[in-house]
Motif scaffolding. Structure first.
Motif: not given
Length: 238
Positions: A127-136
């Motif tokens: 699975e691949f998803a867009a996500a902000d590393a500061f808001q996991l």
């Protein structure tokens, strides 16, 4: 994967650059899709996604990093796995071949699209998803194993604190974090070199982490014949 400011001359044309002074980083339709740009993005004037617009990014070597292959063969990945800053997915795809549940996240939509195409072409369940590393924490999931391959070393002091909190929110107690980052030890270091002391200062028992080991290794890039000096850190969530 986000190695840093490795770039061959002229590879990204001036006309395709989006400078911070020209467009807001907080607009939902801006180049940063509603998030505040990182220190690296402010320095380059480019969103991470731009790294993938003109062919492979400098850190996109078309295969998993050798240390990740070695770690996988030794059983280093267990349970649900998160690849933070997965880029075009080579590391996540390799780990998924072990039959584990793997989620790769990145802010670069172009890289994620490439990663999904690879997964479909190879028939790999990942699975691949867009996500902000500061808001996991927004993932609303927790993981036994977390991989950071080339992300930590792009962050400045304040960002490291925020990133630590984000990682803590998604890593299970007794889980393991692996960090592969540019090292400050040796010739021909990559951009954003990190010292062992910097790693230990962030990941310490008072913050809920324990550095089990930091070993010298190499990060392979498109511009280093034998890779750049790196640290490979094994860090336990306590």
């Amino acid at each position: 994967m986000s190695i840093g400011v490795l770039r061959s001359g002229g590879k990204t044309s001036r006309s395709k650059r989006t400078k911070l002074s020209e467009r807001s980083g907080t607009s939902a339709d801006g180049p940063f899709r509603g998030r505040h740009p990182t220190s690296h993005e402010r320095m380059t004037g480019l969103p991470w996604d731009a790294s993938y617009h003109d062919g492979p990014a400098p850190w996109d070597i078309g295969r998993p990093q050798p240390v990740i292959v070695r770690l996988a063969s030794e059983g280093g990945f267990t349970g649900a796995v998160l690849d933070a800053g997965c880029g075009t997915g080579e590391n996540a795809l390799h780990v998924a071949l072990l039959g584990l549940s793997v989620l790769g996240v990145d802010v670069a939509e172009t890289a994620l699209a490439i990663a999904r195409e690879k997964a479909d072409a190879r028939g790999i369940d990942v699975e691949f998803a867009a996500a902000d590393a500061f808001q996991l924490e927004r993932l609303r999931r927790r993981f036994e194993t977390v991989l950071d391959c080339g992300l930590f070393h792009t962050l400045d002091g304040d960002e490291r604190t925020r990133y630590l909190a984000s990682l803590t929110s998604v890593t299970k107690h007794d889980g393991t974090l692996y960090v592969l980052c540019f090292s400050d030890d040796g010739p021909d270091t990559g951009p954003h070199p990190i010292s062992q002391e910097e790693l230990r200062a962030v990941f310490n028992p008072s913050n809920g982490w324990d550095v089990a080991a930091i070993e010298p290794d190499r990060i392979q890039t498109r511009y280093h014949d034998d890779g750049a000096p790196a640290w490979f850190a094994t860090i336990n969530r306590i």
